[in-house]
Design an enzyme around this catalytic site. Sequence first.
Site, PDB file in Angstrom:
ATOM      1  N   GLU A   1      -3.154   0.362  29.515  1.00  0.00           N
ATOM      2  CA  GLU A   1      -3.523   0.508  30.948  1.00  0.00           C
ATOM      3  C   GLU A   1      -4.697  -0.482  31.535  1.00  0.00           C
ATOM      4  OE1 GLU A   1      -1.820   4.964  31.837  1.00  0.00           O
ATOM      5  OE2 GLU A   1      -3.960   4.561  31.594  1.00  0.00           O
TER       6      GLU A   1
ATOM      7  N   CYS B   1     -10.260  -3.766  35.581  1.00  0.00           N
ATOM      8  CA  CYS B   1     -10.656  -3.119  34.555  1.00  0.00           C
ATOM      9  C   CYS B   1      -9.593  -3.395  33.735  1.00  0.00           C
ATOM     10  CB  CYS B   1     -10.885  -1.574  35.124  1.00  0.00           C
ATOM     11  SG  CYS B   1     -11.282  -0.347  33.921  1.00  0.00           S
TER      12      CYS B   1
ATOM     13  N   CYS C   1      -8.223   4.126  20.833  1.00  0.00           N
ATOM     14  CA  CYS C   1      -9.466   3.856  20.470  1.00  0.00           C
ATOM     15  C   CYS C   1     -10.030   4.639  19.294  1.00  0.00           C
ATOM     16  CB  CYS C   1     -10.400   4.223  21.754  1.00  0.00           C
ATOM     17  SG  CYS C   1     -12.083   3.968  21.578  1.00  0.00           S
TER      18      CYS C   1
ATOM     19  N   CYS D   1     -15.197   9.639  21.452  1.00  0.00           N
ATOM     20  CA  CYS D   1     -16.232  10.029  22.518  1.00  0.00           C
ATOM     21  C   CYS D   1     -15.688  11.444  23.060  1.00  0.00           C
ATOM     22  CB  CYS D   1     -16.654   9.290  23.453  1.00  0.00           C
ATOM     23  SG  CYS D   1     -17.295   7.577  22.805  1.00  0.00           S
TER      24      CYS D   1
ATOM     25  N   CYS E   1     -13.912  11.496  26.710  1.00  0.00           N
ATOM     26  CA  CYS E   1     -12.917  10.472  27.141  1.00  0.00           C
ATOM     27  C   CYS E   1     -11.766  10.603  26.655  1.00  0.00           C
ATOM     28  CB  CYS E   1     -13.438   9.127  26.715  1.00  0.00           C
ATOM     29  SG  CYS E   1     -12.637   7.878  27.075  1.00  0.00           S
TER      30      CYS E   1
ATOM     31  N   CYS F   1     -12.276   6.210  35.646  1.00  0.00           N
ATOM     32  CA  CYS F   1     -13.017   5.753  34.334  1.00  0.00           C
ATOM     33  C   CYS F   1     -12.835   6.601  33.273  1.00  0.00           C
ATOM     34  CB  CYS F   1     -14.594   5.915  34.604  1.00  0.00           C
ATOM     35  SG  CYS F   1     -15.263   4.467  34.095  1.00  0.00           S
TER      36      CYS F   1
END
Length: 355
Positions: free
Chosen positions: A97, A110, A117, A121, A124, A342
Amino acid sequence: MITMDKLLQDIRALSLDDLKEIFKHKGEASFRGNQVYKWLWKKSCISFDDMSNLPKQTREFLIENFVINHIKVEDKQISNDGTIKSGFRLHDKLLVEGVLIPADERMTACVSSQVGCSLSCSFCATGKLNRERNLTPDEIYDQVVHIRDWANTHHQKPLSNIVFMGMGEPLLNYNNVLSAIDKIISPDGLGMAADRITVSTAGIAKMIKKLADDKVRFNLALSLHAATDEKRNTIMPINESNSLDVLTEALQYFGNNTKNKITFEYIAFKDFNDSIEDAKQLLSFCKKVPAKVNIIEYNPTGDGAFEKADSNKIDAFKNYLENHNIRATIRRSRGKDIDAACGQLANKKNYEAII
Ligand code: SAH
């Protein structure tokens, strides 16, 4: 009769010199290489048939031997605040995205650097996905091109900034990210200014030093979120192998050798890292590495593990830093109604299928 499709090479993996060499080898003028290169990068052309200044046989030769593995916009969504998000379908059907964030005169893209990933974390949404693969330089470049076009068509403004804050850890896809940035800043590509680009990292010390050795000209953001190892370890597993001391040394090295800007990103989590005591710890970290602090509003990802800090606490936190001469800004969430904020990029469709 059984025919097998031969695997065609992605032409954008080739350099300008490679292209010139191919045409020379074929007995054609090497400037054909320049022409093709211009179509591919400057004009973001995705079909050999559209390369109108090439002779027909040259276009046929390209069609027979190469592909252009471009990305496709899927499900473009526009938020009430003008933020635009889309999934980008890759040639192998995976999804990433990208987001356009309009704010005053700024138009910020962005972009993602990996599919999923590997860093997990805890706050996230992307961290809950597996890392499927790295994006290629052209897949990163294509995201910027699409988002630049949205800025032009929806907001009538040129793209001004790029942040690597989409899906993935850019410093774990080091070569491809750097080669995409090279093309983005090159006059043969998008001609954007390097100091308008920020690469955000969860903190891979070795790679931060490598950025300095490679004399990059873009800015760096560290996703800090906690200023003691004890706290940071609980939310960012990468801190166990890249402790704050190790990161401090790498950041000092980067700062001294490049003079590029460093930002600390700090998500304010309710009752976790939002007290004045936390601000004091952050202040002592900032004394070691000169940087601006960007306090980020937490965007809930749906698992209820964290809550966003109260705004009076965020203001007090910011004031404490500013009273001690640390530059601090508060980044309010954008595009919440379309899950473009975010840390919320996790292509829900894929994500829902695996939980
Ligand atoms: N891996 C890189 C870049 C991707 S994350 C990095 O860690 O910096 C981009 C930014 O979004 C990081 O600062 C990250 O910590 C932040 N982020 C992740 N989840 C978030 C959430 N739920 N709310 C607010 N910010 C988040």
